[in-house]
Design an enzyme around this catalytic site. Structure first.
Site, mmCIF file in Angstrom:
data_model
loop_
_atom_site.group_PDB
_atom_site.id
_atom_site.type_symbol
_atom_site.label_atom_id
_atom_site.label_comp_id
_atom_site.label_asym_id
_atom_site.label_seq_id
_atom_site.Cartn_x
_atom_site.Cartn_y
_atom_site.Cartn_z
ATOM 1 N N ASP A 173 28.241 34.481 44.908
ATOM 2 C CA ASP A 173 29.069 34.205 43.726
ATOM 3 C C ASP A 173 29.652 35.528 43.226
ATOM 4 O OD1 ASP A 173 28.483 31.572 43.969
ATOM 5 O OD2 ASP A 173 26.940 31.555 42.422
ATOM 6 N N LYS A 218 35.017 38.377 36.512
ATOM 7 C CA LYS A 218 35.440 39.072 35.284
ATOM 8 C C LYS A 218 34.645 40.366 35.110
ATOM 9 C CE LYS A 218 36.570 35.079 32.442
ATOM 10 N NZ LYS A 218 36.205 34.370 31.214
#
Ligand SMILES: C[S@@+](CC[C@H](N)C(=O)[O-])C[C@H]1O[C@@H](n2cnc3c(N)ncnc32)[C@H](O)[C@@H]1O
Length: 229
Positions: free
Chosen positions: A113, A117
């Site tokens: 993953d 951001k």
């Protein structure tokens, strides 16, 4: 994924427990063979296919999505890959507490993953503390394969490695990474990203024989289901 909510006895036989004690691979597989680990195996194409073409080696996988664990057990059985054991666990905890020192011949971390951001980057798996724990788990000469379509994640891995001098040799010199190399068994995520036109970065590291000294602090990760902030 509905069909994977209930496990068959044959699928359950490939799925390990959730203890904290180190796994005894000889006991688990009933033999002594080179051991490979895939972290975050997702839908399990790569793990099941690799196990099927390497019957003389043993494969363990860790994945925190329960349904994907069952689905991968199903795929492994379909390919007659009985040299696979799957664990439903959090990857860092698993590597730190369940993998015996110097036991892994290979480790694959394919499209973890990415937490793209900037404020979320500390949630990424490939932290310095994780790489340190993985250094303990890998056998000398063992190989770590990392892939991501998030290029700044590739550079973060390389940057973290510079803080662990002497533990790894980078096989992709001089840049330290390669883009878009052909892969034998592309993962589901890899195929999807390539079909979108993304370029994929790969890192290949070899563990040296040096022993990691300290153990870095570790905090039990919170399971983050969704974050739209
Ligand atoms: C982007 S998907 C990639 C899956 C697969 N490797 C592929 O390339 O198709 C990331 C996978 O890693 C699993 N994962 C992410 N973080 C994890 C963690 N800390 N521990 C265990 N599994 C994790 C997710 O559940 C998901 O299946």
């Amino acid at each position: 994924m509905k069909r994977y909510r209930v496990r068959t006895a044959a699928q359950s036989a490939l799925i390990g427990d959730q203890q904290r004690t180190p796994i005894d691979a000889v006991e688990l597989f009933g033999r002594r063979a080179p051991l490979r680990l895939e972290i975050g195996f997702g839908h399990g194409e790569f793990l099941s296919q690799m196990a099927a073409v390497h019957p003389d080696e043993d494969f363990i996988g860790v994945e925190h999505n329960d349904l994907r664990v069952t689905k991968t057990a199903h795929k492994s059985l379909k390919l007659d890959a009985h040299n696979v054991r799957l664990f439903n666990d959090e990857a860092h905890r698993f590597v730190r507490f369940r993998i015996a020192a110097q036991s892994l011949a290979r480790c694959y971390i394919l499209f973890p993953d990415p937490w793209p951001k900037p404020t979320h980057r500390r949630r990424r798996l490939m932290s310095r503390a994780f790489l340190h724990d993985l250094s303990r788990a890998m056998a000398p000469g063992g190989l770590l394969v990392f892939a991501s379509d998030t290029h700044n994640y590739v550079f973060q891995v390389l940057s973290n490695l510079t803080t662990l001098p002497g533990l790894w040799t980078n096989r992709y010199q001089p840049a330290g990474y390669r883009f878009d190399i052909p892969t034998r068994f592309p993962t589901l995520f890899e195929r999807y990203k390539k079909s979108e036109g993304c370029s994929i970065g790969y890192v290949l590291l070899e563990r040296t024989a040096n022993i990691p000294t300290e153990q870095l602090p570790w905090r039990e990760p919170q399971r983050i289901i969704e974050d739209r902030s």
